[in-house]
Design an enzyme around this catalytic site. Structure first.
Site, PDB file in Angstrom:
ATOM      1  CB  VAL A 145      -0.904  -0.007   1.257  1.00 20.64           C
ATOM      2  CG1 VAL A 145      -1.692   1.286   1.356  1.00 20.64           C
ATOM      3  CG2 VAL A 145      -1.824  -1.213   1.229  1.00 20.64           C
ATOM      4  CG  HIS A 158      -1.412 -14.136  27.823  1.00 22.96           C
ATOM      5  ND1 HIS A 158      -2.300 -13.670  26.881  1.00 22.96           N
ATOM      6  CD2 HIS A 158      -0.557 -14.940  27.171  1.00 22.96           C
ATOM      7  CE1 HIS A 158      -1.986 -14.203  25.713  1.00 22.96           C
ATOM      8  NE2 HIS A 158      -0.936 -14.976  25.858  1.00 22.96           N
ATOM      9  CG  HIS A 197     -16.257 -39.591  24.614  1.00 23.92           C
ATOM     10  ND1 HIS A 197     -15.744 -39.224  23.389  1.00 23.92           N
ATOM     11  CD2 HIS A 197     -17.459 -40.173  24.373  1.00 23.92           C
ATOM     12  CE1 HIS A 197     -16.607 -39.594  22.438  1.00 23.92           C
ATOM     13  NE2 HIS A 197     -17.648 -40.172  23.016  1.00 23.92           N
TER      14      HIS A 197
HETATM   15  P1  FAD Z   1      -1.109  -1.238  27.834  1.00 22.96           P
HETATM   16  O1  FAD Z   1      -2.259  -2.126  27.990  1.00 22.96           O
HETATM   17  O2  FAD Z   1      -0.954  -0.507  26.548  1.00 22.96           O
HETATM   18  O3  FAD Z   1      -1.199  -0.179  29.029  1.00 22.96           O
HETATM   19  C1  FAD Z   1      -0.321   0.895  29.157  1.00 22.96           C
HETATM   20  C2  FAD Z   1      -1.031   2.000  29.925  1.00 22.96           C
HETATM   21  O4  FAD Z   1      -0.083   3.022  30.207  1.00 22.96           O
HETATM   22  C3  FAD Z   1      -2.141   2.666  29.115  1.00 22.96           C
HETATM   23  O5  FAD Z   1      -3.333   2.662  29.868  1.00 22.96           O
HETATM   24  C4  FAD Z   1      -1.639   4.098  28.885  1.00 22.96           C
HETATM   25  O6  FAD Z   1      -2.683   5.051  28.908  1.00 22.96           O
HETATM   26  C5  FAD Z   1      -0.703   4.302  30.066  1.00 22.96           C
HETATM   27  N1  FAD Z   1       0.367   5.265  29.841  1.00 22.96           N
HETATM   28  C6  FAD Z   1       1.215   5.329  28.768  1.00 22.96           C
HETATM   29  N2  FAD Z   1       2.098   6.337  28.934  1.00 22.96           N
HETATM   30  C7  FAD Z   1       1.802   6.924  30.124  1.00 22.96           C
HETATM   31  C8  FAD Z   1       2.368   8.013  30.857  1.00 22.96           C
HETATM   32  N3  FAD Z   1       3.452   8.682  30.417  1.00 22.96           N
HETATM   33  N4  FAD Z   1       1.798   8.363  32.033  1.00 22.96           N
HETATM   34  C9  FAD Z   1       0.698   7.675  32.514  1.00 22.96           C
HETATM   35  N5  FAD Z   1       0.158   6.640  31.864  1.00 22.96           N
HETATM   36  C10 FAD Z   1       0.695   6.262  30.703  1.00 22.96           C
HETATM   37  N6  FAD Z   1      -3.622  -9.278  23.804  1.00 22.96           N
HETATM   38  C11 FAD Z   1      -3.999 -10.497  24.234  1.00 22.96           C
HETATM   39  O7  FAD Z   1      -3.251 -11.152  24.969  1.00 22.96           O
HETATM   40  N7  FAD Z   1      -5.207 -11.032  23.873  1.00 22.96           N
HETATM   41  C12 FAD Z   1      -6.072 -10.374  23.069  1.00 22.96           C
HETATM   42  O8  FAD Z   1      -7.151 -10.880  22.764  1.00 22.96           O
HETATM   43  C13 FAD Z   1      -5.697  -9.097  22.594  1.00 22.96           C
HETATM   44  N8  FAD Z   1      -6.523  -8.399  21.795  1.00 22.96           N
HETATM   45  C14 FAD Z   1      -6.171  -7.151  21.389  1.00 22.96           C
HETATM   46  C15 FAD Z   1      -7.030  -6.467  20.548  1.00 22.96           C
HETATM   47  C16 FAD Z   1      -6.716  -5.206  20.106  1.00 22.96           C
HETATM   48  C17 FAD Z   1      -7.665  -4.459  19.205  1.00 22.96           C
HETATM   49  C18 FAD Z   1      -5.490  -4.597  20.528  1.00 22.96           C
HETATM   50  C19 FAD Z   1      -5.140  -3.212  20.085  1.00 22.96           C
HETATM   51  C20 FAD Z   1      -4.613  -5.275  21.345  1.00 22.96           C
HETATM   52  C21 FAD Z   1      -4.944  -6.572  21.783  1.00 22.96           C
HETATM   53  N9  FAD Z   1      -4.081  -7.318  22.589  1.00 22.96           N
HETATM   54  C22 FAD Z   1      -4.443  -8.565  23.006  1.00 22.96           C
HETATM   55  C23 FAD Z   1      -2.776  -6.785  23.019  1.00 22.96           C
HETATM   56  C24 FAD Z   1      -2.859  -6.240  24.478  1.00 22.96           C
HETATM   57  O9  FAD Z   1      -3.845  -5.251  24.543  1.00 22.96           O
HETATM   58  C25 FAD Z   1      -1.518  -5.677  24.900  1.00 22.96           C
HETATM   59  O10 FAD Z   1      -0.497  -6.629  24.694  1.00 22.96           O
HETATM   60  C26 FAD Z   1      -1.541  -5.306  26.381  1.00 22.96           C
HETATM   61  O11 FAD Z   1      -2.545  -4.358  26.633  1.00 22.96           O
HETATM   62  C27 FAD Z   1      -0.194  -4.762  26.831  1.00 22.96           C
HETATM   63  O12 FAD Z   1      -0.246  -4.451  28.182  1.00 22.96           O
HETATM   64  P2  FAD Z   1       0.701  -3.330  28.812  1.00 22.96           P
HETATM   65  O13 FAD Z   1       0.330  -3.269  30.262  1.00 22.96           O
HETATM   66  O14 FAD Z   1       2.091  -3.574  28.457  1.00 22.96           O
HETATM   67  O15 FAD Z   1       0.285  -1.956  28.090  1.00 22.96           O
HETATM   68  P1  NAD Z   2       0.671  -7.887  13.638  1.00 24.83           P
HETATM   69  O1  NAD Z   2       2.125  -7.666  13.780  1.00 24.83           O
HETATM   70  O2  NAD Z   2       0.037  -9.078  14.218  1.00 24.83           O
HETATM   71  O3  NAD Z   2       0.267  -7.885  12.097  1.00 24.83           O
HETATM   72  C1  NAD Z   2       0.567  -6.804  11.246  1.00 24.83           C
HETATM   73  C2  NAD Z   2       0.489  -7.308   9.831  1.00 24.83           C
HETATM   74  O4  NAD Z   2       0.608  -6.190   8.981  1.00 24.83           O
HETATM   75  C3  NAD Z   2       1.601  -8.286   9.476  1.00 24.83           C
HETATM   76  O5  NAD Z   2       1.056  -9.406   8.829  1.00 24.83           O
HETATM   77  C4  NAD Z   2       2.496  -7.474   8.558  1.00 24.83           C
HETATM   78  O6  NAD Z   2       3.174  -8.268   7.600  1.00 24.83           O
HETATM   79  C5  NAD Z   2       1.479  -6.551   7.909  1.00 24.83           C
HETATM   80  N1  NAD Z   2       2.049  -5.328   7.351  1.00 24.83           N
HETATM   81  C6  NAD Z   2       3.055  -4.573   7.846  1.00 24.83           C
HETATM   82  N2  NAD Z   2       3.296  -3.529   7.015  1.00 24.83           N
HETATM   83  C7  NAD Z   2       2.411  -3.623   6.001  1.00 24.83           C
HETATM   84  C8  NAD Z   2       2.163  -2.852   4.826  1.00 24.83           C
HETATM   85  N3  NAD Z   2       2.895  -1.775   4.548  1.00 24.83           N
HETATM   86  N4  NAD Z   2       1.152  -3.231   4.007  1.00 24.83           N
HETATM   87  C9  NAD Z   2       0.413  -4.351   4.279  1.00 24.83           C
HETATM   88  N5  NAD Z   2       0.642  -5.120   5.352  1.00 24.83           N
HETATM   89  C10 NAD Z   2       1.613  -4.756   6.210  1.00 24.83           C
HETATM   90  O7  NAD Z   2       0.020  -6.530  14.210  1.00 24.83           O
HETATM   91  P2  NAD Z   2      -1.494  -6.182  14.523  1.00 24.83           P
HETATM   92  O8  NAD Z   2      -2.420  -7.118  13.876  1.00 24.83           O
HETATM   93  O9  NAD Z   2      -1.604  -4.712  14.233  1.00 24.83           O
HETATM   94  O10 NAD Z   2      -1.546  -6.393  16.076  1.00 24.83           O
HETATM   95  C11 NAD Z   2      -0.666  -5.652  16.954  1.00 24.83           C
HETATM   96  C12 NAD Z   2      -0.344  -6.433  18.185  1.00 24.83           C
HETATM   97  O11 NAD Z   2      -1.508  -6.601  18.988  1.00 24.83           O
HETATM   98  C13 NAD Z   2       0.171  -7.815  17.844  1.00 24.83           C
HETATM   99  O12 NAD Z   2       1.487  -7.920  18.284  1.00 24.83           O
HETATM  100  C14 NAD Z   2      -0.710  -8.764  18.577  1.00 24.83           C
HETATM  101  O13 NAD Z   2       0.051  -9.664  19.344  1.00 24.83           O
HETATM  102  C15 NAD Z   2      -1.564  -7.905  19.486  1.00 24.83           C
HETATM  103  N6  NAD Z   2      -2.942  -8.423  19.404  1.00 24.83           N
HETATM  104  C16 NAD Z   2      -3.193  -9.652  19.924  1.00 24.83           C
HETATM  105  C17 NAD Z   2      -4.449 -10.195  19.803  1.00 24.83           C
HETATM  106  C18 NAD Z   2      -4.716 -11.539  20.376  1.00 24.83           C
HETATM  107  O14 NAD Z   2      -3.896 -12.022  21.137  1.00 24.83           O
HETATM  108  N7  NAD Z   2      -5.837 -12.162  20.060  1.00 24.83           N
HETATM  109  C19 NAD Z   2      -5.451  -9.509  19.139  1.00 24.83           C
HETATM  110  C20 NAD Z   2      -5.151  -8.280  18.600  1.00 24.83           C
HETATM  111  C21 NAD Z   2      -3.885  -7.739  18.748  1.00 24.83           C
END
Ligand code: FAD
Ligand code: NAD
Length: 460
Positions: free
Chosen positions: A236, A316, A439
């Site tokens: 893209v 996790h 089962h």
């Molecule tokens: P975060 O959850 O990002 O928390 C960091 C916090 O720090 C935030 O609340 C932020 O506001 C705060 N912060 C940042 N800078 C500052 C500052 N300077 N002062 C005060 N506060 C600050 N992971 C899974 O395992 N299972 C899933 O199903 C899953 N689904 C996802 C779906 C989506 C759409 C997305 C975007 C992510 C998903 N993830 C999932 C990934 C997961 O959310 C992250 O890996 C996880 O939240 C990371 O935890 P963390 O505590 O490191 O950071």
């Molecule tokens: P990702 O790293 O899983 O996937 C990003 C994808 O975008 C890759 O396949 C990559 O090759 C592609 N990509 C990168 N540059 C591109 C380009 N220029 N054009 C087209 N494709 C391109 O990242 P994500 O899906 O954004 O998720 C972010 C993080 O959030 C992940 O590390 C994931 O572990 C976490 N997450 C976890 C869960 C879950 O555990 N169920 C759900 C959502 C997000």
């Protein structure tokens, strides 16, 4: 204000570290800039996405599979507003739950943006005033935020990230997802089930780059059958947002006109205005904070965990690092086994894995045996009408120790827990095969895959 430990960020890493440290007797404070505790995971990640995945799956089942089971419902319609408010309620309730946990564990909460001004000193700015905190130890758990691409301006409306895709107020006619990773597939699935045409554009020649290739390939075929379009090897170059549509420009191919664009090309660490450079913490070349085995940064007394230090960006993993950090700080012990961290994509069927992929084993020259069991031969999967996919177990050729398990199938995310426990205990495939599994359960497919490692599956 003086505390033993000040934690910056109340995501799964930060808030769990805070609870564990408080349990162990420390005087803990946690600073969060957003109003709700719980981080990305609770506000705009794991929980809201799973609420929408669950609701959209129920909608799709009611539309397509109820009839086959003799369940006739009247005319079906979608109340998107209500579906979104169920998601928001779930998030709000869980946010309140973390508030209660903070009170129960006597964790002091500060609201505002935190900046480390010196080792042991943190300033919190809530927009109106600054509060200066002092602490023996500081833990950075600031997580990550969505990345974007050059040539793409996120306008928070037509062109957005996962955050916007959790709250579209109408089902887009055509949604283009840039990135065939976990977010692209999960949120692509939500809107596809609710009626959008979904096109996933992936730069590589495969989806889910870190997933076992055989599993990812089979999953793609299933998603294609469900109606999601994939364009692989697709670069893209830009997105032009018009008043009601967007044009996604692709190198060497025709641009695609759509209603909305979801940019899901990965996430980058949150380190802005944390004061890191000023106190001597340099970032690695991808922007993550380097830490040692104790999660300590280059500056003594300042630690970091979770998404901001890199590795698997999973809630996790962040939580387990939070526990390990606090336990190590207080007791001297605490550790995370990075070889046994499961991952799950909550698509339908789900994709779950723990340990090494077949590609990794080949690359590392490790000899292995492979056992595969398809869900079509599992009685419970048949009864559920969900027979796609398989369990694939990889075990060391000499020792039979389980090295990796990859599951594509119903409730794969729950099934993988048994495999992670087995790997933590250093189990062999024979150990799993000899354990009695109830089962009829989906878990019997795991046992059969273990038997298949030794070519003695019973039902296939
Ligand atoms: P975060 O959850 O990002 O928390 C960091 C916090 O720090 C935030 O609340 C932020 O506001 C705060 N912060 C940042 N800078 C500052 C500052 N300077 N002062 C005060 N506060 C600050 N992971 C899974 O395992 N299972 C899933 O199903 C899953 N689904 C996802 C779906 C989506 C759409 C997305 C975007 C992510 C998903 N993830 C999932 C990934 C997961 O959310 C992250 O890996 C996880 O939240 C990371 O935890 P963390 O505590 O490191 O950071
Ligand atoms: P990702 O790293 O899983 O996937 C990003 C994808 O975008 C890759 O396949 C990559 O090759 C592609 N990509 C990168 N540059 C591109 C380009 N220029 N054009 C087209 N494709 C391109 O990242 P994500 O899906 O954004 O998720 C972010 C993080 O959030 C992940 O590390 C994931 O572990 C976490 N997450 C976890 C869960 C879950 O555990 N169920 C759900 C959502 C997000």
């Amino acid at each position: 204000m003086n505390h033993d430990l000040v934690i910056i960020g109340a995501g799964p890493g930060g808030y769990i570290a805070a609870i564990r440290a408080a349990q162990l007797g420390l005087n803990v404070a946690c600073i969060e800039k957003e109003r709700m505790l719980g981080g990305t995971c609770l506000r705009v990640g794991c929980i809201p996405s799973k609420a929408l995945l669950e609701s959209s799956e129920l909608y799709k089942e009611a539309e397509h599979t109820f009839k086959d089971r003799g369940i006739n419902v009247g005319s079906l319609s979608l109340d998107l507003e209500k579906m979104l408010s169920q998601k928001d309620r779930t998030v709000k309730t869980m946010g309140g739950g973390i508030d209660s946990l903070f009170k129960k564990n006597k964790i002091t909460r500060y609201s505002g943006h935190a900046t480390i001004t010196a080792p042991g000193k943190v300033s919190v700015d809530n927009g109106e005033e600054k509060t200066e905190l002092e602490a023996k130890y500081i833990l950075i758990a600031t997580g990550s935020e969505p990345s974007t691409l050059p040539g793409i301006e996120l306008d928070g409306d037509r062109v957005g990230t996962s955050t916007e895709a959790l709250s579209y107020d109408q089902v887009p006619k055509h949604l283009v997802v840039i990135g065939g990773g976990v977010i692209g597939l999960e949120l692509g699935a939500v809107w596809s089930r609710l009626g959008a045409k979904v096109t996933v554009l992936e730069y590589l020649d495969r989806i889910l780059p870190t997933t076992d290739f055989e599993i990812a390939k089979e999953a793609q075929k299933i998603f294609e059958k469900q109606g999601i379009e994939f364009q692989l090897g697709c670069r893209v170059t830009g997105v032009k947002a018009n008043r009601k549509t967007c044009d996604v420009e692709i190198a060497d191919a025709k641009s695609i006109r759509c209603e909305r664009v979801l940019v899901a090309v990965g996430r980058r660490p949150n380190t802005e205005n944390l004061g890191l450079a000023e106190i001597g913490i340099a970032l690695d070349k991808r922007g993550f904070i380097p830490v040692n085995d104790h999660y300590e940064t280059a500056v003594k007394g300042i630690f970091a965990i979770g998404d901001v230090i890199g590795g698997a960006m999973l809630a996790h993993k962040a939580e387990d690092e939070g526990v390990a950090f606090s336990e190590r700080l207080v007791t001297g012990y605490g550790h995370v086994n990075y070889d046994a961290i499961p991952s799950v994509a909550y698509t339908n069927p789900e994709i779950a894995a723990v340990g090494k992929t077949e590609e990794q084993l080949k690359e590392e020259g490790i000899e292995y045996r492979k056992g595969v069991f398809p869900f079509m031969a599992n009685g419970r999967a048949r009864a559920m009408g969900q027979t796609e996919g398989k369990v694939k177990m990889l075990a060391d050729k000499q020792t039979d120790r389980v090295l990796g398990v990859h599951i594509l199938g119903p409730r794969a995310g729950d099934l993988i827990a048994e495999c992670a426990v087995a790997m933590e205990f250093g189990a062999s495939s024979e150990d799993i095969a000899r354990c009695c599994h109830a089962h009829p359960t989906l878990a019997e497919a795991v046992k059969e895959a273990a038997l298949a490692v030794d070519k003695r599956a019973l039902n296939f």
